[in-house]
Scaffold this motif. Structure first.
Motif, PDB file in Angstrom:
ATOM      1  N   ALA A   1       0.620  -1.245   0.107  1.00  0.00           N
ATOM      2  CA  ALA A   1       0.488   0.128  -0.101  1.00  0.00           C
ATOM      3  C   ALA A   1       0.490   1.093  -0.027  1.00  0.00           C
ATOM      4  N   ILE A   2       2.012   1.290   0.827  1.00  0.00           N
ATOM      5  CA  ILE A   2       2.570   2.196   0.610  1.00  0.00           C
ATOM      6  C   ILE A   2       3.864   2.463  -0.594  1.00  0.00           C
ATOM      7  N   VAL A   3       3.733   1.379  -1.284  1.00  0.00           N
ATOM      8  CA  VAL A   3       4.474   1.658  -2.667  1.00  0.00           C
ATOM      9  C   VAL A   3       3.219   2.279  -3.816  1.00  0.00           C
ATOM     10  N   GLN A   4       2.477   1.707  -4.013  1.00  0.00           N
ATOM     11  CA  GLN A   4       1.558   2.083  -4.534  1.00  0.00           C
ATOM     12  C   GLN A   4       0.996   4.237  -3.983  1.00  0.00           C
ATOM     13  N   ALA A   5       0.885   4.389  -2.925  1.00  0.00           N
ATOM     14  CA  ALA A   5       0.699   6.008  -2.611  1.00  0.00           C
ATOM     15  C   ALA A   5       1.371   6.896  -2.844  1.00  0.00           C
TER      16      ALA A   5
ATOM     17  N   ALA B   1       0.896   9.795  -6.305  1.00  0.00           N
ATOM     18  CA  ALA B   1       1.314  10.511  -5.664  1.00  0.00           C
ATOM     19  C   ALA B   1       2.166  11.216  -6.945  1.00  0.00           C
ATOM     20  N   CYS B   2       2.795  10.331  -7.389  1.00  0.00           N
ATOM     21  CA  CYS B   2       3.351  10.913  -8.004  1.00  0.00           C
ATOM     22  C   CYS B   2       3.124  10.875  -9.774  1.00  0.00           C
ATOM     23  N   ARG B   3       2.299  10.572  -9.959  1.00  0.00           N
ATOM     24  CA  ARG B   3       1.147  10.585 -10.940  1.00  0.00           C
ATOM     25  C   ARG B   3       0.528  11.940 -11.500  1.00  0.00           C
ATOM     26  N   ASP B   4       0.113  11.602  -9.768  1.00  0.00           N
ATOM     27  CA  ASP B   4      -0.887  13.546  -9.655  1.00  0.00           C
ATOM     28  C   ASP B   4      -0.041  14.290  -9.304  1.00  0.00           C
TER      29      ASP B   4
ATOM     30  N   VAL C   1      11.798  10.444  -4.966  1.00  0.00           N
ATOM     31  CA  VAL C   1      11.533  11.204  -5.949  1.00  0.00           C
ATOM     32  C   VAL C   1      12.748  12.107  -6.138  1.00  0.00           C
ATOM     33  N   PRO C   2      13.722  11.470  -6.695  1.00  0.00           N
ATOM     34  CA  PRO C   2      15.344  12.680  -6.347  1.00  0.00           C
ATOM     35  C   PRO C   2      14.972  13.914  -7.008  1.00  0.00           C
ATOM     36  N   GLU C   3      14.054  14.192  -8.052  1.00  0.00           N
ATOM     37  CA  GLU C   3      13.706  15.804  -9.150  1.00  0.00           C
ATOM     38  C   GLU C   3      12.934  16.403  -8.132  1.00  0.00           C
ATOM     39  N   LEU C   4      12.188  15.861  -6.880  1.00  0.00           N
ATOM     40  CA  LEU C   4      11.478  16.812  -6.855  1.00  0.00           C
ATOM     41  C   LEU C   4      11.500  17.191  -5.683  1.00  0.00           C
ATOM     42  N   MET C   5      11.360  19.188  -6.290  1.00  0.00           N
ATOM     43  CA  MET C   5      11.917  20.347  -5.773  1.00  0.00           C
ATOM     44  C   MET C   5      11.510  20.392  -3.998  1.00  0.00           C
ATOM     45  N   PRO C   6      11.543  20.974  -2.692  1.00  0.00           N
ATOM     46  CA  PRO C   6      11.833  21.174  -1.540  1.00  0.00           C
ATOM     47  C   PRO C   6      10.549  22.103  -1.814  1.00  0.00           C
ATOM     48  N   ASP C   7      10.306  22.798  -2.098  1.00  0.00           N
ATOM     49  CA  ASP C   7       8.968  23.250  -2.520  1.00  0.00           C
ATOM     50  C   ASP C   7       7.568  22.706  -2.983  1.00  0.00           C
ATOM     51  N   ARG C   8       7.922  21.430  -3.149  1.00  0.00           N
ATOM     52  CA  ARG C   8       6.832  21.353  -3.783  1.00  0.00           C
ATOM     53  C   ARG C   8       6.983  19.118  -2.824  1.00  0.00           C
ATOM     54  N   TYR C   9       7.733  19.479  -2.011  1.00  0.00           N
ATOM     55  CA  TYR C   9       7.172  18.497  -0.853  1.00  0.00           C
ATOM     56  C   TYR C   9       6.260  18.371  -0.223  1.00  0.00           C
ATOM     57  N   GLN C  10       5.432  19.267   0.325  1.00  0.00           N
ATOM     58  CA  GLN C  10       3.581  19.016   1.156  1.00  0.00           C
ATOM     59  C   GLN C  10       3.026  18.676   0.308  1.00  0.00           C
ATOM     60  N   ALA C  11       2.822  19.200  -1.874  1.00  0.00           N
ATOM     61  CA  ALA C  11       1.800  18.502  -2.042  1.00  0.00           C
ATOM     62  C   ALA C  11       2.472  17.706  -1.966  1.00  0.00           C
ATOM     63  N   MET C  12       3.025  16.973  -2.294  1.00  0.00           N
ATOM     64  CA  MET C  12       3.550  15.210  -2.223  1.00  0.00           C
ATOM     65  C   MET C  12       2.890  14.618  -1.635  1.00  0.00           C
ATOM     66  N   VAL C  13       3.894  15.493   0.180  1.00  0.00           N
ATOM     67  CA  VAL C  13       2.946  14.571   0.995  1.00  0.00           C
ATOM     68  C   VAL C  13       1.269  14.207   1.591  1.00  0.00           C
ATOM     69  N   ASP C  14       0.880  15.703   0.671  1.00  0.00           N
ATOM     70  CA  ASP C  14      -0.691  15.272   0.864  1.00  0.00           C
ATOM     71  C   ASP C  14      -0.796  14.717  -0.347  1.00  0.00           C
ATOM     72  N   ARG C  15      -0.918  14.455  -1.337  1.00  0.00           N
ATOM     73  CA  ARG C  15      -1.401  13.319  -2.019  1.00  0.00           C
ATOM     74  C   ARG C  15      -0.961  12.206  -1.479  1.00  0.00           C
TER      75      ARG C  15
ATOM     76  N   ARG D   1      -0.834  10.653   1.725  1.00  0.00           N
ATOM     77  CA  ARG D   1      -1.003  10.585   2.908  1.00  0.00           C
ATOM     78  C   ARG D   1      -3.053  10.624   2.050  1.00  0.00           C
ATOM     79  N   TYR D   2      -3.035  11.408   0.771  1.00  0.00           N
ATOM     80  CA  TYR D   2      -4.293  10.977   0.023  1.00  0.00           C
ATOM     81  C   TYR D   2      -4.771   9.636  -0.186  1.00  0.00           C
ATOM     82  N   HIS D   3      -3.157   9.107  -0.924  1.00  0.00           N
ATOM     83  CA  HIS D   3      -3.836   7.523  -1.343  1.00  0.00           C
ATOM     84  C   HIS D   3      -3.866   6.675  -0.349  1.00  0.00           C
TER      85      HIS D   3
END
Length: 216
Positions: free
Chosen positions: A20-24, A28-31, A58-72, A74-76
């Protein structure tokens, strides 16, 4: 008894949640239109604190998008976490250890809110006397979680064992100077776990329970 304090990881060790963690993570990356990590890369980060996990997965994820990634993420994850189950035999094993007088604790990459929800949902809360989470301590493999737990109960390192399904758990134990037990039914493969020289490598909850009966 050899181990007065027995510390368990949660996800992939007690709860069958690695998939479930892998799928979430992947959803989130797809979102967010990010490159989706393969299963192995996503599984590798299980057990880390969420931000550390994202940095690796997700090494290419910029720090200013961490919260968006965390939110997505957690949603999944939260959409299905109520359907996750404990590995077969976990409640009985923990009840036996508790009745035998061992101090049981949790050291997890989950947030405090996430662990509290999981403890309530699983019904295991009465069996654990303490816990440490990634949003109140350094993330694994830093030894802080184990250092705080041994200090809380005044238990010597040689009387403590850490049980987990990832290299992060085993390396945390090594960094803290305590023994570790590896379980292979969770996130990381047997060959990867044995690199960190656990006292034993067990392939099921039944094997783990038998080992603890004989040697803990």
């Amino acid at each position: 008894m050899k181990y007065e304090l027995i510390v368990f990881d949660w996800d992939g060790t007690l709860l069958d949640s690695a998939g479930a963690i892998v799928q979430a993570i992947q959803a989130a990356c797809r979102d967010l239109d990010l490159a989706v990590p393969d299963d192995n890369r996503a599984r590798h980060v299980i057990g880390l604190g969420l931000v550390d996990a994202l940095r690796h997965a997700v090494p290419e994820l910029m720090p200013d998008r961490y919260q968006a990634m965390v939110d997505r993420y957690r949603y999944h994850y939260l959409a299905g976490d109520h359907r996750l189950t404990l590995f077969s035999g976990v409640p009985q094993m923990l009840e036996r250890l508790h009745a035998a007088g061992h101090i049981l604790a949790v050291a997890t990459g989950k947030s405090r809110a996430g662990l509290e929800r999981a403890l309530d949902h699983s019904g295991l809360r009465p069996l654990f006397q303490a816990s440490r989470c990634a949003d109140e301590c350094h993330s694994k493999p830093h030894p802080q979680m184990l250092a705080e737990l041994t200090a809380e109960f005044g238990i010597a390192n040689e009387s403590t064992v850490m049980i987990g399904d990832t290299s992060h758990d085993l390396l945390m134990a090594s960094n803290a100077g305590v023994d570790s037990l590896a379980v292979t039914y969770g996130a990381h493969a047997h060959d990867h776990l044995t690199e960190y020289k656990p006292v034993a490598c067990l392939h099921s909850v039944g094997e783990l329970d038998l080992w603890l009966r004989d040697f803990a």
